[in-house]
Design a protein around this motif. Structure first.
Motif, PDB file in Angstrom:
ATOM      1  N   ILE A 172     -36.546 -12.254 -15.542  1.00  0.00           N
ATOM      2  CA  ILE A 172     -37.116 -10.970 -15.145  1.00  0.00           C
ATOM      3  C   ILE A 172     -37.891 -11.122 -13.838  1.00  0.00           C
ATOM      4  N   ALA A 173     -38.619 -12.224 -13.709  1.00  0.00           N
ATOM      5  CA  ALA A 173     -39.368 -12.465 -12.473  1.00  0.00           C
ATOM      6  C   ALA A 173     -38.429 -12.538 -11.272  1.00  0.00           C
ATOM      7  N   GLU A 174     -37.278 -13.188 -11.440  1.00  0.00           N
ATOM      8  CA  GLU A 174     -36.309 -13.270 -10.346  1.00  0.00           C
ATOM      9  C   GLU A 174     -35.774 -11.891  -9.985  1.00  0.00           C
ATOM     10  N   ALA A 175     -35.547 -11.050 -10.988  1.00  0.00           N
ATOM     11  CA  ALA A 175     -35.045  -9.700 -10.726  1.00  0.00           C
ATOM     12  C   ALA A 175     -36.075  -8.868  -9.975  1.00  0.00           C
ATOM     13  N   VAL A 176     -37.338  -8.982 -10.352  1.00  0.00           N
ATOM     14  CA  VAL A 176     -38.392  -8.240  -9.654  1.00  0.00           C
ATOM     15  C   VAL A 176     -38.534  -8.743  -8.222  1.00  0.00           C
ATOM     16  N   SER A 177     -38.448 -10.037  -8.032  1.00  0.00           N
ATOM     17  CA  SER A 177     -38.493 -10.583  -6.675  1.00  0.00           C
ATOM     18  C   SER A 177     -37.337 -10.051  -5.831  1.00  0.00           C
ATOM     19  N   PHE A 178     -36.171  -9.919  -6.440  1.00  0.00           N
ATOM     20  CA  PHE A 178     -35.016  -9.335  -5.744  1.00  0.00           C
ATOM     21  C   PHE A 178     -35.339  -7.914  -5.279  1.00  0.00           C
ATOM     22  N   ILE A 179     -35.901  -7.110  -6.170  1.00  0.00           N
ATOM     23  CA  ILE A 179     -36.248  -5.731  -5.824  1.00  0.00           C
ATOM     24  C   ILE A 179     -37.213  -5.699  -4.642  1.00  0.00           C
ATOM     25  N   LEU A 180     -38.211  -6.558  -4.688  1.00  0.00           N
ATOM     26  CA  LEU A 180     -39.283  -6.517  -3.693  1.00  0.00           C
ATOM     27  C   LEU A 180     -38.884  -7.094  -2.341  1.00  0.00           C
ATOM     28  N   THR A 181     -37.703  -7.670  -2.249  1.00  0.00           N
ATOM     29  CA  THR A 181     -37.257  -8.241  -0.977  1.00  0.00           C
ATOM     30  C   THR A 181     -36.037  -7.527  -0.413  1.00  0.00           C
ATOM     31  N   ARG A 182     -35.722  -6.346  -0.954  1.00  0.00           N
ATOM     32  CA  ARG A 182     -34.622  -5.563  -0.373  1.00  0.00           C
ATOM     33  C   ARG A 182     -35.116  -4.856   0.898  1.00  0.00           C
ATOM     34  N   PRO A 183     -34.225  -4.661   1.867  1.00  0.00           N
ATOM     35  CA  PRO A 183     -34.610  -3.886   3.051  1.00  0.00           C
ATOM     36  C   PRO A 183     -34.960  -2.452   2.682  1.00  0.00           C
ATOM     37  N   THR A 184     -35.701  -1.782   3.544  1.00  0.00           N
ATOM     38  CA  THR A 184     -36.227  -0.452   3.219  1.00  0.00           C
ATOM     39  C   THR A 184     -35.139   0.589   2.999  1.00  0.00           C
ATOM     40  N   ARG A 185     -33.929   0.327   3.470  1.00  0.00           N
ATOM     41  CA  ARG A 185     -32.839   1.281   3.235  1.00  0.00           C
ATOM     42  C   ARG A 185     -32.321   1.213   1.802  1.00  0.00           C
ATOM     43  N   VAL A 186     -32.716   0.185   1.049  1.00  0.00           N
ATOM     44  CA  VAL A 186     -32.202  -0.055  -0.305  1.00  0.00           C
ATOM     45  C   VAL A 186     -33.247   0.367  -1.325  1.00  0.00           C
ATOM     46  N   ASP A 187     -32.835   1.167  -2.272  1.00  0.00           N
ATOM     47  CA  ASP A 187     -33.742   1.648  -3.322  1.00  0.00           C
ATOM     48  C   ASP A 187     -33.159   1.261  -4.677  1.00  0.00           C
ATOM     49  N   ILE A 188     -33.758   0.285  -5.345  1.00  0.00           N
ATOM     50  CA  ILE A 188     -33.340  -0.094  -6.699  1.00  0.00           C
ATOM     51  C   ILE A 188     -34.063   0.849  -7.651  1.00  0.00           C
ATOM     52  N   VAL A 189     -33.350   1.839  -8.143  1.00  0.00           N
ATOM     53  CA  VAL A 189     -33.968   2.889  -8.948  1.00  0.00           C
ATOM     54  C   VAL A 189     -34.300   2.391 -10.349  1.00  0.00           C
ATOM     55  N   SER A 190     -33.330   1.797 -11.007  1.00  0.00           N
ATOM     56  CA  SER A 190     -33.555   1.268 -12.350  1.00  0.00           C
ATOM     57  C   SER A 190     -32.682   0.049 -12.559  1.00  0.00           C
ATOM     58  N   LEU A 191     -33.189  -0.892 -13.325  1.00  0.00           N
ATOM     59  CA  LEU A 191     -32.494  -2.141 -13.575  1.00  0.00           C
ATOM     60  C   LEU A 191     -32.702  -2.519 -15.033  1.00  0.00           C
ATOM     61  N   ARG A 192     -31.617  -2.496 -15.805  1.00  0.00           N
ATOM     62  CA  ARG A 192     -31.672  -2.879 -17.218  1.00  0.00           C
ATOM     63  C   ARG A 192     -31.085  -4.272 -17.349  1.00  0.00           C
ATOM     64  N   ILE A 193     -31.846  -5.175 -17.921  1.00  0.00           N
ATOM     65  CA  ILE A 193     -31.460  -6.579 -18.002  1.00  0.00           C
ATOM     66  C   ILE A 193     -31.488  -7.016 -19.463  1.00  0.00           C
ATOM     67  N   GLU A 194     -30.348  -7.459 -19.972  1.00  0.00           N
ATOM     68  CA  GLU A 194     -30.253  -7.887 -21.362  1.00  0.00           C
ATOM     69  C   GLU A 194     -29.683  -9.294 -21.446  1.00  0.00           C
ATOM     70  N   PRO A 195     -30.045 -10.030 -22.500  1.00  0.00           N
ATOM     71  CA  PRO A 195     -29.291 -11.250 -22.777  1.00  0.00           C
ATOM     72  C   PRO A 195     -27.855 -10.868 -23.144  1.00  0.00           C
ATOM     73  N   ARG A 196     -26.929 -11.795 -22.986  1.00  0.00           N
ATOM     74  CA  ARG A 196     -25.535 -11.480 -23.245  1.00  0.00           C
ATOM     75  C   ARG A 196     -25.313 -11.008 -24.677  1.00  0.00           C
ATOM     76  N   VAL A 197     -26.110 -11.555 -25.613  1.00  0.00           N
ATOM     77  CA  VAL A 197     -26.009 -11.159 -27.020  1.00  0.00           C
ATOM     78  C   VAL A 197     -27.299 -10.441 -27.393  1.00  0.00           C
ATOM     79  N   GLN A 198     -27.385  -9.161 -27.029  1.00  0.00           N
ATOM     80  CA  GLN A 198     -28.589  -8.378 -27.269  1.00  0.00           C
ATOM     81  C   GLN A 198     -28.472  -7.651 -28.595  1.00  0.00           C
ATOM     82  N   ALA A 199     -29.421  -7.869 -29.493  1.00  0.00           N
ATOM     83  CA  ALA A 199     -29.428  -7.163 -30.769  1.00  0.00           C
ATOM     84  C   ALA A 199     -29.738  -5.684 -30.557  1.00  0.00           C
ATOM     85  N   LEU A 200     -29.061  -4.823 -31.295  1.00  0.00           N
ATOM     86  CA  LEU A 200     -29.328  -3.400 -31.324  1.00  0.00           C
ATOM     87  C   LEU A 200     -29.165  -2.719 -29.957  1.00  0.00           C
ATOM     88  N   SER A 201     -28.336  -3.251 -29.106  1.00  0.00           N
ATOM     89  CA  SER A 201     -28.147  -2.628 -27.803  1.00  0.00           C
ATOM     90  C   SER A 201     -27.207  -1.432 -27.887  1.00  0.00           C
TER      91      SER A 201
END
Length: 240
Positions: A211-240
């Motif tokens: 999750i920390a890596e994903a947030v770092s990715f968001i915070l280092t995108r150029p200003t033209r890029v807007d990451i609106v929402s990001l859902r991150i699951e383990p490959r075997v997510q219970a109750l997804s």
């Protein structure tokens, strides 16, 4: 883009995903104010993160207390001289509502939802053009797992808040991103450390660092890029 020298307020940076983000931001050379309710956990997280770089400041604070919200932003002003980024992460787990005392479930809502909104309000007073807000939500906002009635309600509130806030501040050139992790290893999990390692190995659980890596990715995108929402699951997510 880079996080070097960026002024970041990170709520809940003492354990789990928050601790992993604190370390990631330190490695990136950011200037960070973070907070937690437990002084020992805060000191430990800061000690580890400071060995990685950056400029880190911490204080014990409770997001359910208005006076503590004021202290947080006093620290931001004093230590950072302003703000470029808010990462709203602090949250508490909860039991089903009928298994909690009245003051207990109300406290969870005050921390998870009201406290997050209060920190956002304070951040908006300080963020200028190019500012960023990252709200750490949860897939609980959508999957509605039994036993998570209170927790899911707070995360659904954050989901609606982040998605609406983004539209309200777009003319100020402030970007708002919502990150919704699935099951992730942290102190909030009932499983002990050994079981969490086993579940991570079976792809049933994420590492906090994912999750920390994903947030770092968001915070280092150029200003033209807007990451609106990001859902991150383990490959075997219970109750997804």
């Amino acid at each position: 883009m880079t996080m070097t020298g960026k002024r970041i307020l990170l709520t809940g940076g003492t354990t789990g995903i928050g601790r992993a983000m604190l370390i990631a931001f330190a490695r990136a050379g950011a200037r960070v104010v973070t907070l937690g309710r437990d002084a020992a956990a805060l000191d430990e997280a800061l000690e580890v993160a400071r060995a990685c770089g950056g400029e880190l400041h911490g204080l014990t604070a409770d997001l359910a207390r208005r006076e503590d919200i004021a202290r947080i932003f006093d620290a931001v002003d004093e230590r950072l001289g302003g703000l470029d980024i808010l990462v709203s992460n602090a949250a508490l787990g909860a039991d089903p509502i009928d298994a909690m005392a009245d003051e207990a479930w109300r406290y969870v809502i005050d921390v998870n939802l009201v406290g997050a909104l209060a920190c956002t309000r304070g951040a908006l007073d300080r963020l200028g053009k190019g500012g960023q807000i990252v709200v750490i939500g949860s897939i609980s906002a959508d999957i509605h797992a039994p036993g998570e009635s209170v927790y899911s309600a707070t995360k659904a509130g954050l989901q609606a808040f982040a998605e609406t806030l983004r539209k309200e501040v777009e003319d100020r050139d402030i970007r708002v991103s919502l990150v919704e992790p699935g099951t992730a290893g942290s102190d909030m999990q009932q499983a002990d450390a050994d079981e969490q390692r086993d579940r991570i190995a079976r792809a049933e659980m994420l590492r906090a660092e994912d999750i920390a890596e994903a947030v770092s990715f968001i915070l280092t995108r150029p200003t033209r890029v807007d990451i609106v929402s990001l859902r991150i699951e383990p490959r075997v997510q219970a109750l997804s």
